[in-house]
Design an enzyme around this catalytic site. Structure first.
Site, PDB file in Angstrom:
ATOM      1  N   GLY A   1     -12.630  -4.502   0.902  1.00 50.15           N
ATOM      2  CA  GLY A   1     -14.013  -4.039   1.069  1.00 50.15           C
ATOM      3  C   GLY A   1     -14.428  -3.103  -0.047  1.00 50.15           C
TER       4      GLY A   1
ATOM      5  N   GLY B   1      -7.930  -8.139  -0.150  1.00 48.52           N
ATOM      6  CA  GLY B   1      -8.168  -9.040   0.975  1.00 48.52           C
ATOM      7  C   GLY B   1      -7.496 -10.384   0.807  1.00 48.52           C
TER       8      GLY B   1
ATOM      9  N   ARG C   1       0.822  -1.219   0.000  1.00 47.91           N
ATOM     10  CA  ARG C   1       0.000   0.000   0.000  1.00 47.91           C
ATOM     11  C   ARG C   1       0.854   1.267   0.000  1.00 47.91           C
ATOM     12  NH1 ARG C   1      -5.082  -2.018   3.822  1.00 47.91           N
ATOM     13  NH2 ARG C   1      -6.365  -2.637   2.041  1.00 47.91           N
TER      14      ARG C   1
END
Ligand code: AMP
Length: 406
Positions: A386, A363, A37
């Site tokens: 999500g 995920g 990330r």
């Protein structure tokens, strides 16, 4: 096409630009175990530095259930980010996030400097009515705002959405960053404009978590593959005995509805034809376990299905082979256990080998693909679990909606 202002629409030179990143990285003993990330946020940050903006970064980290604490401080991110950017950045460690320390740090900035604020969830008001005040304080620090936190863009939080109206009020620009653009381009093209055949693969534990995704993808794809724990509710809805397998009895009618919908729309819905079973769920999850394989209509009453079987793996891999676009979200079995990972590995391998555009929802499926070493073989691995699911449901993401239209 995304009709929103992007970081390219900001006249960045000399402007204070607040960038909401997704620095929600996994930590073990204070060390970052996966920097994906952080790396994904670099293009937007580097572009703003190069243009001479004063770059103010913010992000949440973790769930922060028990108030601000050093274990969930963004300090390790500041260190890693500084290494990645190859320049010093100023970390405002104040648990209040905004306020005197942040204001002073921003006032001292020169063009091209970078300041990182503390974990936004330390304010505990990101999602409550108090978020209004926090949103204003964030906006007070900046002239323009860029949302590049795809992994948080499905939350209408202060630092994702609330801040934008205060930026607008002071005449600033609200834009999306390069990561947001990339995520939306890949996911959006796959769902709205796929090169066909389009195969969608869903797995994971619960049907209930993916109700709207199943329904929406059935309308968009040519073949929908369902594996993982959620497949057993479908098998039971077909009247099959599933033993002790994971099931959600309240969703049996829903599964029947989806199977009818597939038939009516002329879509192929593939379910496991054989299943890897065991006497109980592995404990610990990666502990030794004795397994056998049976056809999906022959699961003994005292056994549970914990992975797709080899015939199913072949069936699913065959469908992937003939696809031109593949979207995958959710493992095919309890992949955390090496004995129960075969189905997930087989699907990951099929995706790695195809020329098709392959998109991995974030995920568990992203973790599985990376863990298995197939990461660089995929066209796109989403940074947001999500968020990518909500996108696949066809929902509008608040972090996207809040950006200014072009
Ligand atoms: P999700 O968070 O819904 O994507 O689900 C991921 C989890 O589903 C993983 O931790 C898997 O271990 C679990 N899972 C996958 N297949 C099964 C299964 N057949 N029975 C129980 N859990 C499963």
């Amino acid at each position: 096409m995304l009709n929103k202002k992007t970081v390219d629409d900001i006249q960045a030179k000399g402007r204070r630009v607040l960038v909401r990143c997704d620095f929600n990285v996994p930590l073990k003993n204070g060390e970052i175990t996966d920097e994906t990330r952080i790396v994904a946020a670099l293009p937007t940050i580097n572009k703003l530095i190069a243009e001479g903006a004063r770059v103010i970064l913010c992000s949440h980290l973790g769930k922060v259930k028990n108030g601000p604490n050093e274990g969930e401080s963004l300090a390790p991110v500041a260190k890693r980010l500084s290494e990645k950017l190859g320049k010093e950045i100023v970390f405002v460690s104040d648990y209040n996030v905004t306020g005197e320390a942040a204001t002073k740090a921003v006032e001292a900035m020169k063009d091209g400097d970078v300041v990182l604020l503390q974990n936004t969830r330390f304010r505990g008001s990101e999602e409550t009515k108090n978020g209004e005040q926090f949103s204003k304080e964030l906006a007070d620090l900046a002239d323009d705002y860029v949302c590049d936190a795809f992994g948080s863009s499905h939350r209408a939080h202060a630092s994702v959405e609330g801040v934008t109206k205060f930026i607008t009020a002071k005449g600033g620009t609200n834009a999306v960053g390069y990561l947001m653009q990339k995520e939306i381009d890949f996911l959006g093209n796959a769902v709205e404009n796929p090169v066909r055949p389009f195969v969608a693969i869903l797995g994971g534990a619960k049907v209930a978590d993916k109700l709207n995704v199943i329904s929406n993808l059935l309308e968009k794809c040519d073949t929908l593959i369902i594996g993982g724990g959620m497949a057993y509710t479908f098998l039971k809805a077909q009247g099959k005995g599933i033993g002790e397998s994971l099931v959600d009895d309240s969703k049996l009618d829903y599964c029947r509805e989806m199977m009818d919908k597939a038939k009516k729309l002329g879509k192929t819905l593939l379910l496991p034809i054989d299943t890897t079973i065991a006497a109980s769920f592995p404990d610990p999850i990666d502990g030794p376990i004795e397994i056998s394989v049976v056809d999906s209509d022959k699961i003994p009453a005292d056994k549970q299905g914990l992975d797709i079987g080899p015939k199913t793996a072949e069936l699913f891999a065959g469908a992937v082979k003939s696809a031109k676009t593949v979207v995958w979200n959710g493992p095919m079995g309890v992949f955390e256990n090496p004995t129960l990972a075969a189905g997930t590995i087989a699907v990951a391998k099929a995706l790695a080998e195809t020329e098709a555009t392959t998109i991995i929802g974030g995920g568990d499926s992203a973790a599985a693909v990376n863990q298995l070493g197939f990461g660089d073989k995929m066209s796109h691995i989403s940074t947001g679990g999500g968020a990518s699911l909500e996108f696949l449901e066809g929902k509008v993401l608040p972090g996207v909606a809040a950006a200014d239209d072009k």
